[in-house]
Design a protein around this motif. Structure first.
Motif, PDB file in Angstrom:
ATOM      1  N   TYR A 280      -1.995  -4.434  -2.712  1.00  0.00           N
ATOM      2  CA  TYR A 280      -1.490  -3.088  -2.441  1.00  0.00           C
ATOM      3  C   TYR A 280      -0.266  -2.791  -3.310  1.00  0.00           C
ATOM      4  CZ  TYR A 280       1.569   0.301  -0.133  1.00  0.00           C
ATOM      5  OH  TYR A 280       2.428   1.342   0.105  1.00  0.00           O
ATOM      6  N   SER A 281       0.702  -3.689  -3.291  1.00  0.00           N
ATOM      7  CA  SER A 281       1.957  -3.448  -3.994  1.00  0.00           C
ATOM      8  C   SER A 281       1.752  -3.353  -5.503  1.00  0.00           C
ATOM      9  CB  SER A 281       2.959  -4.555  -3.671  1.00  0.00           C
ATOM     10  OG  SER A 281       4.210  -4.297  -4.271  1.00  0.00           O
ATOM     11  N   VAL A 284      -0.034   0.177  -6.028  1.00  0.00           N
ATOM     12  CA  VAL A 284       0.741   1.376  -5.680  1.00  0.00           C
ATOM     13  C   VAL A 284       2.120   1.381  -6.337  1.00  0.00           C
ATOM     14  CG1 VAL A 284       1.780   2.660  -3.759  1.00  0.00           C
ATOM     15  CG2 VAL A 284      -0.485   1.638  -3.500  1.00  0.00           C
ATOM     16  N   ASP A 285       2.808   0.239  -6.317  1.00  0.00           N
ATOM     17  CA  ASP A 285       4.181   0.168  -6.830  1.00  0.00           C
ATOM     18  C   ASP A 285       4.281  -0.501  -8.198  1.00  0.00           C
ATOM     19  OD1 ASP A 285       5.089   1.195  -4.315  1.00  0.00           O
ATOM     20  OD2 ASP A 285       4.916  -0.825  -3.475  1.00  0.00           O
ATOM     21  N   GLY A 345       3.518   3.534   1.608  1.00  0.00           N
ATOM     22  CA  GLY A 345       4.193   4.319   0.578  1.00  0.00           C
ATOM     23  C   GLY A 345       5.705   4.244   0.632  1.00  0.00           C
ATOM     24  N   LYS A 414      -3.985   3.791  -6.562  1.00  0.00           N
ATOM     25  CA  LYS A 414      -2.570   4.039  -6.826  1.00  0.00           C
ATOM     26  C   LYS A 414      -1.926   4.938  -5.777  1.00  0.00           C
ATOM     27  CE  LYS A 414      -3.392   3.643 -11.815  1.00  0.00           C
ATOM     28  NZ  LYS A 414      -3.328   4.345 -13.127  1.00  0.00           N
ATOM     29  N   VAL A 415      -2.741   5.507  -4.878  1.00  0.00           N
ATOM     30  CA  VAL A 415      -2.256   6.407  -3.836  1.00  0.00           C
ATOM     31  C   VAL A 415      -2.109   5.622  -2.540  1.00  0.00           C
ATOM     32  CG1 VAL A 415      -2.691   8.529  -2.546  1.00  0.00           C
ATOM     33  CG2 VAL A 415      -3.415   8.343  -4.949  1.00  0.00           C
ATOM     34  N   ALA A 416      -0.907   5.592  -1.981  1.00  0.00           N
ATOM     35  CA  ALA A 416      -0.636   4.766  -0.808  1.00  0.00           C
ATOM     36  C   ALA A 416      -1.508   5.133   0.375  1.00  0.00           C
ATOM     37  CB  ALA A 416       0.846   4.878  -0.433  1.00  0.00           C
ATOM     38  N   ASP A 417      -1.710   6.436   0.614  1.00  0.00           N
ATOM     39  CA  ASP A 417      -2.491   6.862   1.787  1.00  0.00           C
ATOM     40  C   ASP A 417      -3.933   6.393   1.731  1.00  0.00           C
ATOM     41  OD1 ASP A 417      -0.292   8.057   2.868  1.00  0.00           O
ATOM     42  OD2 ASP A 417      -0.788  10.085   2.191  1.00  0.00           O
ATOM     43  N   TRP A 419      -4.879   3.546   1.237  1.00  0.00           N
ATOM     44  CA  TRP A 419      -4.919   2.195   1.784  1.00  0.00           C
ATOM     45  C   TRP A 419      -4.811   2.188   3.308  1.00  0.00           C
ATOM     46  CZ3 TRP A 419      -4.873  -2.598  -0.989  1.00  0.00           C
ATOM     47  CH2 TRP A 419      -4.934  -2.455  -2.390  1.00  0.00           C
TER      48      TRP A 419
END
Length: 451
Positions: A280-281, A284-285, A345, A414-417, A419
């Motif tokens: 995830y990180s 996204v980040d 996010g 790349k979009v947190a939502d 996930w």
């Protein structure tokens, strides 16, 4: 880090059962190389997970393929206990720990060579997937000897009243192994290439095999001391029993059914946190967060705190009962999972999952590392630990296949939502685990001999 761990261990409350100073010193000499061997098995098990985000970002191995490889490996690990548990009871934990370290070292060398071939262009994506599926599965087979070996060796050395703190130490060992896996493997891969993230653990495991041969003994009598009644479920049991008889006796206990259910939930949650957060990180980040960069160290600190907390309150607040401790920690996991649903996010998400790691490592130490000895007994520790720990990895395999199919890919990742399925799937599992823990609040082992 090792100095800090030593200080924590020395400060743990001691339960005085009249052991001589010579016995305690020999037990420490037995425990340290055995414990380090178990910790470094994690170094050779989670290294692929540690670099999975980098592999996905670099287009070497997609996270869906990683989850497939990981899911197969975890199920092999879980099912292998049906074979390796009885083998450990028959040949002793010392022999099987040697098999674990040597076998995993060889398989890590094999994975290093696979990545070297991939980097040189000698393997395409399908070839890399096929080889990693096979080699990682074999590695996980040898790795499955680790948990049953350490429990089998420790069972005759520790009385049931000492095992709460032992469960805490078990959690510390897991934490050290995760630190080496996630932080050292990532640094080795970044600076020296992916293959070195496997050559490094292989070399360390070879050293662990030698130290196990030199120092570890299966029981006090093997080291020149008298064996003693450990007060667990095989206390009073005379002679050996067939596997079928042990399994019948084991599953005739309602508490065992509940423990394997709890551990299935623990496996799902543990791997969901440790393996999916990094993916995830990175997506996204970009991996540019403190928690991502220091994931192994934070897991280590969280695990040490969880292990010490669990061991202390088990033996000194709840009179060596494991159910109350597990209930408290599962309550923490449920709160962490609910919080993660609202923190996607945000930087706080990383700290929420670190807190969940603290809780789940504490539960795992209490149940796989301690309750398995209590309710299985010293004589049957290998088989019982194998069955209980097997459910941990069956749960871990379920989460790998679930997330492999449902997590976002490509630009959507790349979009947190996108996930949201990740923390939401953990909430009901944590709730079920909490209910099951409450059901064994007052459970204690009953000696076979009725005394």
């Amino acid at each position: 880090l090792l100095v800090a761990v030593a200080i924590v261990v020395r400060r743990l409350p001691k339960v005085d059962l009249g052991h001589s100073d010579a016995f305690r010193k020999r037990r420490i000499l037995n425990w340290i190389p055995l414990g380090l061997a178990y910790a470094f098995l994690y170094f050779g098990r989670y290294n692929l997970s540690a670099i999975a985000g980098e592999l996905d970002k670099g287009g070497v191995l997609a996270k869906s393929v990683f989850n497939e490889i990981d899911g197969v490996g975890q199920w092999v690990y879980g099912i292998a206990f049906l074979i390796n548990g009885p083998l450990t009871d028959r040949f002793g934990g010392r022999v099987t720990m040697i098999a674990a370290t040597v076998g995993s070292a060889v398989m890590n060398v094999a994975m290093a060579l696979v990545f070297r071939s991939s980097t040189a262009g000698e393997l395409d994506a399908d070839g890399l997937r096929s080889w990693l599926l096979a080699v990682n599965a074999i590695n996980m087979y040898f790795q499955s000897f680790g948990a049953v070996s350490i429990v089998k060796v420790n069972a005759p050395w520790f009385h049931v009243r000492e095992r709460g703190v032992l469960g805490g130490l078990f959690g510390i060992l897991i934490s050290l192994g995760l630190y080496f896996s996630y932080d050292w493997s990532l640094e080795l891969a970044k600076h020296f290439g992916f293959s070195v993230a496997f050559f490094g653990p292989a070399a360390v495991l070879a050293v662990c095999a030698v130290s196990t041969i030199a120092f570890v003994r299966d029981s006090p009598s093997s080291a020149g001391f008298a064996d003693f009644d450990t007060g667990d479920a095989s206390s009073g049991q005379v002679g050996t029993q067939k596997v079928s008889a042990i399994l019948r006796r084991m599953f005739s206990q309602r508490v065992i059914w509940i423990i394997v259910g709890i551990e299935f939930c623990s496996g799902f949650l543990r791997q969901s946190v440790m393996k999916q957060y990094r993916l995830y990180s990175k997506a996204v980040d970009g991996g540019d967060t403190f928690v991502y960069e220091h994931w192994g160290m934070l897991l280590c600190v969280a695990g040490i705190l969880g292990g010490v907390f669990a061991g202390f309150i088990s033996d000194h607040v709840f009179q060596s009962r494991r159910g109350p401790v597990s209930s408290v920690l599962y309550g923490g996991m449920l709160l962490g999972a609910i919080g993660a649903c609202f923190l996607l996010g945000t930087p706080a998400l990383g700290w929420s999952v670190v807190f969940m790691s603290l809780c789940v490592i504490g539960v795992h130490g209490m149940l796989s590392g301690t309750a398995s000895m209590d309710f299985g007994g010293t004589k049957n520790a290998g088989l019982v630990t194998g069955v209980i720990d097997g459910f941990v990895y069956l749960g871990g395999g379920v989460q790998a296949f679930l997330y492999g199919r449902t997590l976002p890919t490509g630009d959507a990742a790349k979009v947190a939502d996108a996930w949201a399925i990740w923390p939401r799937a953990m909430v009901p599992v944590a709730l079920v685990g909490l209910v099951l823990c409450a059901m064994i609040w007052n459970a204690r082992p009953k000696p076979s001999g009725g005394h």
